[in-house]
Design an enzyme around this catalytic site. Sequence first.
Site, PDB file in Angstrom:
ATOM      1  N   ASP A   1     -42.761 -23.168  29.063  1.00  0.00           N
ATOM      2  CA  ASP A   1     -42.930 -24.130  30.145  1.00  0.00           C
ATOM      3  C   ASP A   1     -44.168 -23.783  30.970  1.00  0.00           C
ATOM      4  OD1 ASP A   1     -40.621 -25.451  29.446  1.00  0.00           O
ATOM      5  OD2 ASP A   1     -39.369 -24.437  30.939  1.00  0.00           O
TER       6      ASP A   1
ATOM      7  N   TYR B   1     -36.519 -12.540  27.219  1.00  0.00           N
ATOM      8  CA  TYR B   1     -37.062 -12.990  28.501  1.00  0.00           C
ATOM      9  C   TYR B   1     -36.513 -12.135  29.646  1.00  0.00           C
ATOM     10  CZ  TYR B   1     -37.897 -17.408  25.963  1.00  0.00           C
ATOM     11  OH  TYR B   1     -38.289 -18.359  25.053  1.00  0.00           O
TER      12      TYR B   1
ATOM     13  N   ASP C   1     -35.891 -25.757  37.727  1.00  0.00           N
ATOM     14  CA  ASP C   1     -36.761 -24.711  38.260  1.00  0.00           C
ATOM     15  C   ASP C   1     -37.163 -25.072  39.686  1.00  0.00           C
ATOM     16  OD1 ASP C   1     -38.770 -26.647  38.074  1.00  0.00           O
ATOM     17  OD2 ASP C   1     -39.598 -25.836  36.224  1.00  0.00           O
TER      18      ASP C   1
ATOM     19  N   ARG D   1     -33.919 -21.938  31.440  1.00  0.00           N
ATOM     20  CA  ARG D   1     -33.634 -22.743  32.639  1.00  0.00           C
ATOM     21  C   ARG D   1     -32.210 -23.276  32.597  1.00  0.00           C
ATOM     22  NH1 ARG D   1     -36.602 -27.578  32.680  1.00  0.00           N
ATOM     23  NH2 ARG D   1     -37.412 -27.112  30.609  1.00  0.00           N
TER      24      ARG D   1
END
Length: 227
Positions: A44, A72, A86, A178
Amino acid sequence: MTKREDSNGLILVNKPRGLTSHDVVNYVRKKLNTKRVGHAGTLDPQAEGLLIILVGRYTKFFSRFVDFDKEYQGIMKLGEATTTGDAQGEVVKRESVENLKESAVKEVFPSFVGEIEQVPPMVSAIRIGGKRLYKLARRGIVVERPPRKVKIYDLKILKIELPFVEFYVRCSKGTYVRKLAEDIGEKLGCGAHITSIIRTAVGPFTLREAVNLEDISATHLREYTFE
Protein backbone atom coordinates in the site's frame (compact mmCIF):
# COMPACT_ATOMS: atom_id res chain seq x y z
CA MET A 1 18.89 7.26 -25.20
CA THR A 2 18.93 3.60 -26.23
CA LYS A 3 16.88 1.25 -24.10
CA ARG A 4 18.83 -1.45 -22.28
CA GLU A 5 17.18 -4.85 -22.54
CA ASP A 6 20.10 -6.88 -21.19
CA SER A 7 19.36 -6.23 -17.51
CA ASN A 8 18.10 -9.32 -15.69
CA GLY A 9 17.64 -10.09 -12.03
CA LEU A 10 15.85 -8.85 -8.97
CA ILE A 11 16.40 -5.84 -6.74
CA LEU A 12 15.34 -5.71 -3.11
CA VAL A 13 13.99 -2.22 -2.52
CA ASN A 14 13.12 -0.47 0.73
CA LYS A 15 9.92 1.25 -0.41
CA PRO A 16 9.30 4.53 1.42
CA ARG A 17 5.90 5.54 2.70
CA GLY A 18 3.85 7.65 0.30
CA LEU A 19 4.76 5.90 -2.97
CA THR A 20 2.76 3.22 -4.74
CA SER A 21 4.48 0.00 -5.76
CA HIS A 22 3.98 1.08 -9.37
CA ASP A 23 5.77 4.36 -8.62
CA VAL A 24 8.80 2.29 -7.61
CA VAL A 25 8.57 0.23 -10.81
CA ASN A 26 8.52 3.40 -12.92
CA TYR A 27 11.50 4.79 -11.02
CA VAL A 28 13.53 1.63 -11.64
CA ARG A 29 12.57 1.62 -15.34
CA LYS A 30 14.01 5.11 -15.72
CA LYS A 31 17.01 4.44 -13.50
CA LEU A 32 18.04 1.27 -15.36
CA ASN A 33 16.73 2.50 -18.72
CA THR A 34 14.77 -0.68 -19.39
CA LYS A 35 11.08 -1.45 -19.93
CA ARG A 36 10.81 -4.97 -18.52
CA VAL A 37 10.33 -4.17 -14.85
CA GLY A 38 7.64 -5.35 -12.43
CA HIS A 39 7.12 -6.00 -8.74
CA ALA A 40 6.20 -9.13 -6.81
CA GLY A 41 3.59 -8.23 -4.22
CA THR A 42 1.89 -4.85 -3.82
CA LEU A 43 2.61 -2.64 -0.84
CA ASP A 44 0.00 0.00 0.00
CA PRO A 45 1.14 3.61 -0.51
CA GLN A 46 1.12 4.15 3.26
CA ALA A 47 3.08 0.94 3.89
CA GLU A 48 6.85 0.75 3.70
CA GLY A 49 9.52 -1.89 3.62
CA LEU A 50 10.64 -4.72 1.38
CA LEU A 51 9.45 -4.69 -2.23
CA ILE A 52 10.88 -7.20 -4.70
CA ILE A 53 11.50 -5.61 -8.09
CA LEU A 54 11.84 -8.00 -11.04
CA VAL A 55 13.87 -6.97 -14.08
CA GLY A 56 14.16 -8.51 -17.54
CA ARG A 57 13.50 -12.24 -17.79
CA TYR A 58 12.85 -12.37 -14.04
CA THR A 59 9.43 -10.82 -14.70
CA LYS A 60 8.43 -14.26 -16.02
CA PHE A 61 8.79 -15.64 -12.48
CA PHE A 62 6.31 -13.15 -11.01
CA SER A 63 3.88 -15.75 -9.65
CA ARG A 64 6.63 -17.76 -7.95
CA PHE A 65 7.93 -14.72 -6.09
CA VAL A 66 4.40 -13.65 -5.15
CA ASP A 67 3.78 -17.09 -3.63
CA PHE A 68 6.37 -16.51 -0.90
CA ASP A 69 5.14 -15.96 2.66
CA LYS A 70 5.42 -12.41 3.99
CA GLU A 71 6.46 -10.90 7.33
CA TYR A 72 5.36 -7.54 8.69
CA GLN A 73 5.65 -5.33 11.73
CA GLY A 74 2.70 -3.08 12.32
CA ILE A 75 1.07 -0.71 14.75
CA MET A 76 -2.69 -0.64 15.19
CA LYS A 77 -4.76 1.93 17.03
CA LEU A 78 -7.63 0.46 19.00
CA GLY A 79 -10.82 2.42 19.52
CA GLU A 80 -11.11 3.89 16.03
CA ALA A 81 -12.26 2.25 12.78
CA THR A 82 -11.82 4.12 9.51
CA THR A 83 -13.19 3.91 5.98
CA THR A 84 -9.85 2.65 4.63
CA GLY A 85 -8.53 0.61 7.55
CA ASP A 86 -5.63 3.01 7.97
CA ALA A 87 -5.04 6.53 9.25
CA GLN A 88 -5.81 8.07 5.84
CA GLY A 89 -9.53 7.29 6.04
CA GLU A 90 -12.39 8.96 7.85
CA VAL A 91 -13.21 7.68 11.32
CA VAL A 92 -16.51 5.79 11.16
CA LYS A 93 -16.46 4.29 14.65
CA ARG A 94 -14.96 5.58 17.87
CA GLU A 95 -15.06 3.68 21.16
CA SER A 96 -13.29 4.39 24.42
CA VAL A 97 -10.56 1.90 25.35
CA GLU A 98 -10.20 3.34 28.84
CA ASN A 99 -11.51 0.14 30.39
CA LEU A 100 -9.87 -2.23 27.92
CA LYS A 101 -7.37 -4.48 29.67
CA GLU A 102 -4.10 -5.58 28.12
CA SER A 103 -5.00 -9.14 29.06
CA ALA A 104 -8.07 -8.96 26.80
CA VAL A 105 -5.90 -7.89 23.87
CA LYS A 106 -3.45 -10.71 24.55
CA GLU A 107 -6.28 -13.25 24.66
CA VAL A 108 -7.65 -12.24 21.25
CA PHE A 109 -4.44 -12.42 19.21
CA PRO A 110 -4.00 -16.24 19.25
CA SER A 111 -7.50 -16.71 17.79
CA PHE A 112 -6.24 -15.26 14.50
CA VAL A 113 -3.42 -17.77 14.06
CA GLY A 114 -4.07 -20.51 11.51
CA GLU A 115 -6.31 -20.49 8.45
CA ILE A 116 -8.74 -17.58 8.61
CA GLU A 117 -11.15 -15.86 6.25
CA GLN A 118 -10.72 -12.23 5.26
CA VAL A 119 -13.09 -10.01 3.34
CA PRO A 120 -10.78 -7.91 1.14
CA PRO A 121 -10.96 -4.18 1.91
CA MET A 122 -12.56 -1.89 -0.65
CA VAL A 123 -9.30 0.01 -0.90
CA SER A 124 -7.37 -2.81 -2.56
CA ALA A 125 -6.13 -3.82 -6.00
CA ILE A 126 -8.42 -6.85 -6.30
CA ARG A 127 -10.71 -6.92 -9.33
CA ILE A 128 -14.45 -7.47 -8.93
CA GLY A 129 -16.39 -7.58 -12.17
CA GLY A 130 -13.24 -6.56 -14.02
CA LYS A 131 -12.78 -3.36 -12.00
CA ARG A 132 -10.20 -2.57 -9.33
CA LEU A 133 -11.82 -2.18 -5.93
CA TYR A 134 -9.85 0.94 -5.03
CA LYS A 135 -11.12 2.68 -8.17
CA LEU A 136 -14.70 1.91 -7.15
CA ALA A 137 -13.97 3.07 -3.60
CA ARG A 138 -12.73 6.43 -4.90
CA ARG A 139 -16.16 6.90 -6.48
CA GLY A 140 -17.90 6.01 -3.23
CA ILE A 141 -19.07 2.64 -4.56
CA VAL A 142 -19.08 -0.33 -2.18
CA VAL A 143 -19.57 -3.84 -3.60
CA GLU A 144 -19.85 -7.28 -2.07
CA ARG A 145 -16.49 -9.03 -1.72
CA PRO A 146 -16.38 -12.78 -1.17
CA PRO A 147 -14.17 -13.81 1.77
CA ARG A 148 -10.80 -15.34 0.98
CA LYS A 149 -8.89 -17.91 2.98
CA VAL A 150 -5.42 -16.89 4.13
CA LYS A 151 -2.99 -18.35 6.64
CA ILE A 152 -1.50 -16.62 9.65
CA TYR A 153 1.55 -18.64 10.67
CA ASP A 154 2.69 -16.43 13.53
CA LEU A 155 1.20 -13.41 15.28
CA LYS A 156 2.95 -11.79 18.23
CA ILE A 157 2.37 -8.69 20.30
CA LEU A 158 5.59 -6.69 20.55
CA LYS A 159 4.35 -3.81 22.68
CA ILE A 160 1.10 -2.53 24.15
CA GLU A 161 0.68 1.15 24.95
CA LEU A 162 -3.08 1.56 24.66
CA PRO A 163 -4.64 2.59 22.39
CA PHE A 164 -1.65 1.40 20.32
CA VAL A 165 -0.53 -2.20 19.83
CA GLU A 166 2.69 -3.03 18.01
CA PHE A 167 2.78 -6.51 16.51
CA TYR A 168 4.60 -8.95 14.22
CA VAL A 169 2.89 -11.25 11.72
CA ARG A 170 4.07 -13.95 9.32
CA CYS A 171 1.39 -14.79 6.80
CA SER A 172 0.57 -16.27 3.41
CA LYS A 173 0.24 -14.33 0.18
CA GLY A 174 -2.99 -12.38 -0.16
CA THR A 175 -3.20 -11.44 3.52
CA TYR A 176 -4.28 -7.88 4.24
CA VAL A 177 -2.61 -6.62 7.41
CA ARG A 178 -5.01 -3.67 7.49
CA LYS A 179 -7.92 -6.08 7.51
CA LEU A 180 -6.26 -8.20 10.20
CA ALA A 181 -6.06 -5.12 12.44
CA GLU A 182 -9.68 -4.24 11.69
CA ASP A 183 -10.85 -7.76 12.54
CA ILE A 184 -8.91 -7.78 15.81
CA GLY A 185 -10.51 -4.46 16.74
CA GLU A 186 -13.92 -5.81 15.79
CA LYS A 187 -13.45 -8.86 17.98
CA LEU A 188 -12.44 -6.63 20.88
CA GLY A 189 -15.60 -4.60 20.29
CA CYS A 190 -13.82 -1.28 19.93
CA GLY A 191 -12.72 -1.13 16.30
CA ALA A 192 -9.17 -0.53 15.07
CA HIS A 193 -7.09 0.73 12.19
CA ILE A 194 -3.47 0.47 11.11
CA THR A 195 -1.15 3.42 11.68
CA SER A 196 2.06 1.77 10.45
CA ILE A 197 2.98 -1.26 8.31
CA ILE A 198 6.53 -2.33 7.51
CA ARG A 199 7.17 -5.43 5.40
CA THR A 200 10.27 -6.99 6.90
CA ALA A 201 10.62 -10.18 4.84
CA VAL A 202 9.40 -11.97 1.72
CA GLY A 203 10.32 -15.64 1.61
CA PRO A 204 14.11 -15.86 2.02
CA PHE A 205 14.64 -12.12 1.50
CA THR A 206 14.80 -9.59 4.35
CA LEU A 207 14.50 -5.83 4.65
CA ARG A 208 18.08 -5.68 5.93
CA GLU A 209 19.23 -6.62 2.42
CA ALA A 210 17.18 -3.93 0.69
CA VAL A 211 18.53 -0.78 -0.93
CA ASN A 212 16.97 2.66 -0.59
CA LEU A 213 15.19 3.90 -3.69
CA GLU A 214 17.54 6.79 -4.39
CA ASP A 215 20.58 4.48 -4.27
CA ILE A 216 19.37 1.94 -6.85
CA SER A 217 21.72 1.05 -9.70
CA ALA A 218 22.37 -1.92 -11.98
CA THR A 219 24.95 -3.14 -9.44
CA HIS A 220 22.07 -4.08 -7.13
CA LEU A 221 20.65 -6.64 -9.56
CA ARG A 222 20.95 -10.13 -8.12
CA GLU A 223 20.14 -13.64 -9.22
CA TYR A 224 17.95 -16.20 -7.50
CA THR A 225 17.47 -19.89 -8.17
CA PHE A 226 14.28 -21.63 -7.09
CA GLU A 227 14.78 -24.97 -5.39
